[in-house]
Scaffold this active site. Structure first.
Site: not given
Length: 300
Positions: A13-14, A238, A247
């Site tokens: 996801r991220d 983001c 991340n």
């Protein structure tokens, strides 16, 4: 007794939401399977936001239809509003992660809401997850700094933790969306949040924009945190945060914890293999991972 740390894998996801490569659904499923094979038990697999805003997540419902349903493996879906919450529940997510925001600058651009408004909305929609018997967690974005407003007063984190606990969240995460945290600010924030968190678990989510993520994780673990987000290959970012990078890499975190004798249940070699697969087949571009280049500790 050996210390155990839970790693929540956020790569599907991220990790993918801000990548220039739009990974096809079938390749996402292979990515998820590789993570399961590496021992991942809990992962963010979908984001139920408007597809025009985050095109990489447009197939989240299809992904949730196709992910392997394996005993002990939990899939998390991200939601920002009531529609997203309902879609996540309809897609059989095992858990829904709702996003509050710590600062109005980023909040108004990302969710069109202030910190208080995101907490108010959680009060209203958390009941949907409760009614379905689905755990709901909260991540606070820009918890350590806002790309538009600058410094964030950590007192807001305590206020949001109290709101999340009162509305029935089982876990509360501090998200360093733009990678500005340092070990000292991490400790200060945790002292404030712990005072308001009650029996909610605390999770940490660090981006490695300024190469402080590993030190921040060490500080959090020393402060008693036992749940850490990470993304294989260090992929991520983001769409609404200028200059935000990926991340912290799952394999890099696992290597550090393995060296400390801390158990994660994850297979380091398979994580490294997955990071290399992302480079060659999954995303077909280099990833930000020290271990994908250097490997684990040399074997003699």
């Amino acid at each position: 007794m050996t210390r155990q740390i839970e790693i929540v894998e956020v790569g599907p996801r991220d990790g993918l939401q801000n990548d220039p490569v739009l990974m096809p659904t079938d390749v996402k499923i292979e990515f998820v399977q590789r993570l399961i094979d590496a021992g991942v038990k809990r992962m963010e697999a979908a984001s139920f936001v408007h597809p025009k805003l985050v095109p990489a997540m447009a197939d989240s419902a299809e992904v949730m239809q196709q992910v392997p349903r394996v005993d002990g493996v939990k899939y998390i879906g991200l939601a920002l509003n009531e529609k997203g919450m309902r879609r996540a529940l309809d897609s059989r997510c095992d858990e829904v992660n709702y996003v509050m925001v710590a600062s109005p600058g980023f909040g108004l651009k990302n969710q069109n809401a202030t910190p208080q408004q995101t907490a108010d909305l959680f009060d209203q929609i958390a009941v949907l997850a409760h009614d379905d018997g689905v755990p709901v967690s909260v991540t606070v974005s820009v918890a350590f700094g806002d790309p538009f407003d600058g410094e964030v007063d950590p007192k807001i984190l305590g206020e949001l933790a109290g709101r999340a606990r009162a509305a029935g969240a089982v876990e509360f995460a501090l998200g360093d969306t733009i990678g500005v945290a340092d070990p000292w600010s991490v400790r200060r924030a945790l002292d404030i949040v712990k005072a308001q968190s009650g029996d909610m678990r605390i999770r940490m989510h660090f981006h490695n924009t300024r190469n402080t993520a590993m030190a921040n994780i060490y500080a959090a673990i020393e402060a008693g945190v036992d749940v850490i987000d990470a993304s294989v290959g260090g992929i991520g970012g983001c769409p609404f945060a200028p200059a935000a990078t990926g991340n912290v890499a799952t394999e890099d975190v696992v290597y550090m914890l393995d060296r400390a004798g801390i158990e994660t249940g994850l297979d380091l070699d398979k994580l490294i293999e997955t990071a290399k697969w992302l480079e060659t087949d999954g995303l077909k571009h280099p990833v930000e991972s020290a271990l994908s280049r250097a490997g684990g500790f040399p074997k003699t």
